[in-house]
Design an enzyme around this catalytic site. Sequence first.
Site, PDB file in Angstrom:
ATOM      1  N   ASP A  46      -5.366 -12.325   9.450  1.00 23.14           N
ATOM      2  CA  ASP A  46      -5.965 -11.043   9.116  1.00 23.14           C
ATOM      3  C   ASP A  46      -7.101 -10.654  10.051  1.00 23.14           C
ATOM      4  O   ASP A  46      -8.076 -11.397  10.198  1.00 23.14           O
ATOM      5  CB  ASP A  46      -6.480 -11.091   7.667  1.00 23.14           C
ATOM      6  CG  ASP A  46      -6.918  -9.736   7.164  1.00 23.14           C
ATOM      7  OD1 ASP A  46      -6.200  -8.758   7.402  1.00 23.14           O
ATOM      8  OD2 ASP A  46      -7.985  -9.654   6.535  1.00 23.14           O
ATOM      9  N   LYS A  75       0.857  -1.191   0.000  1.00 21.23           N
ATOM     10  CA  LYS A  75       0.000   0.000   0.000  1.00 21.23           C
ATOM     11  C   LYS A  75       0.893   1.241   0.000  1.00 21.23           C
ATOM     12  O   LYS A  75       1.069   1.920   1.007  1.00 21.23           O
ATOM     13  CB  LYS A  75      -0.938  -0.024   1.209  1.00 21.23           C
ATOM     14  CG  LYS A  75      -1.921  -1.186   1.171  1.00 21.23           C
ATOM     15  CD  LYS A  75      -2.780  -1.227   2.422  1.00 21.23           C
ATOM     16  CE  LYS A  75      -3.741  -2.419   2.392  1.00 21.23           C
ATOM     17  NZ  LYS A  75      -4.553  -2.517   3.624  1.00 21.23           N
ATOM     18  N   LYS A 132      -4.737 -14.414  -1.188  1.00 22.13           N
ATOM     19  CA  LYS A 132      -5.683 -13.624  -0.411  1.00 22.13           C
ATOM     20  C   LYS A 132      -7.099 -14.173  -0.569  1.00 22.13           C
ATOM     21  O   LYS A 132      -7.327 -15.188  -1.244  1.00 22.13           O
ATOM     22  CB  LYS A 132      -5.584 -12.152  -0.827  1.00 22.13           C
ATOM     23  CG  LYS A 132      -4.191 -11.568  -0.523  1.00 22.13           C
ATOM     24  CD  LYS A 132      -4.056 -10.125  -0.932  1.00 22.13           C
ATOM     25  CE  LYS A 132      -4.841  -9.194  -0.040  1.00 22.13           C
ATOM     26  NZ  LYS A 132      -4.308  -9.153   1.335  1.00 22.13           N
TER      27      LYS A 132
END
Length: 283
Positions: free
Chosen positions: A221, A138, A170
Amino acid sequence: MSLTPLSPLLLEPLVRAALLEDLGRAGDITTDAIVPAGLRATCVLAARQPGVVAGLDLAALAFRLVDPATEMRVAREDGGAVAPGAIIASVTGPGRGLLTAERTALNFLCHLSGIASATAAIVAAVGDQKARIVCTRKTTPGLRAVEKYAVRAGGGANHRFGLDDAVLIKDNHIAIAGSVKAAIERARAAVGHLVKIEVEVDRLDQLEEALGIGIDAVLLDNMSVETLRQAVSMVAGRAVTEASGRVTAASAPEIAATGVDLISIGWLTHSAPALDIGLDWQA
């Protein structure tokens, strides 16, 4: 701390592009109108707030590309802590060049020092616990290498640099493959033997599935601290554990205490506030 500088071959295109964006078609019409052509001067780069420095090579390059007669002397190296009022570097050369390059130099220096400062704050919060603070993809388009360098300057470490240097499976990959196991099997069949494979999971049953087939690393996560603690216990050293999701300096110590190996934080590169640094005219 040993911090390897980035290659000028990488930095120069970034600084040239930034200068061209600022200079436009006619150059610095304000400075050219006001500052005598033959005036030489010295300015200092001074911290306005506490933090950690990063980006001095880009700042120096900005001054030098505008006028090769400019010389910068560094007082605080990248990775060094500064207090308000601290002199980071002095810059001597033609006055026009100093003022023309000022904003580009400060844009890089303030932005990267902000990233380094935010990283250092998280690293300090974690203290002596084993978890390393890492960045993500990011990043600002075009600035990934220098932003990741700034994370290292702040005492952090880097996650993968791009889509081509490691596999990170992911949630959407899992949805398309149909299961964690199927996604890992497809990845393992497709990539080379030196490529690491990590899978993102947000439930313990997914983690169990990944461990059952074998995996290099697991991204845990947005798990609660208690769930993270259970996940680390389940892994039991069989894979690198990475915690991610809404991490702050306040929450990082508790996350680190679960025993995870890594804590990844996206906002370090995409939202860290700039460190306030000014260019002060000396004479």
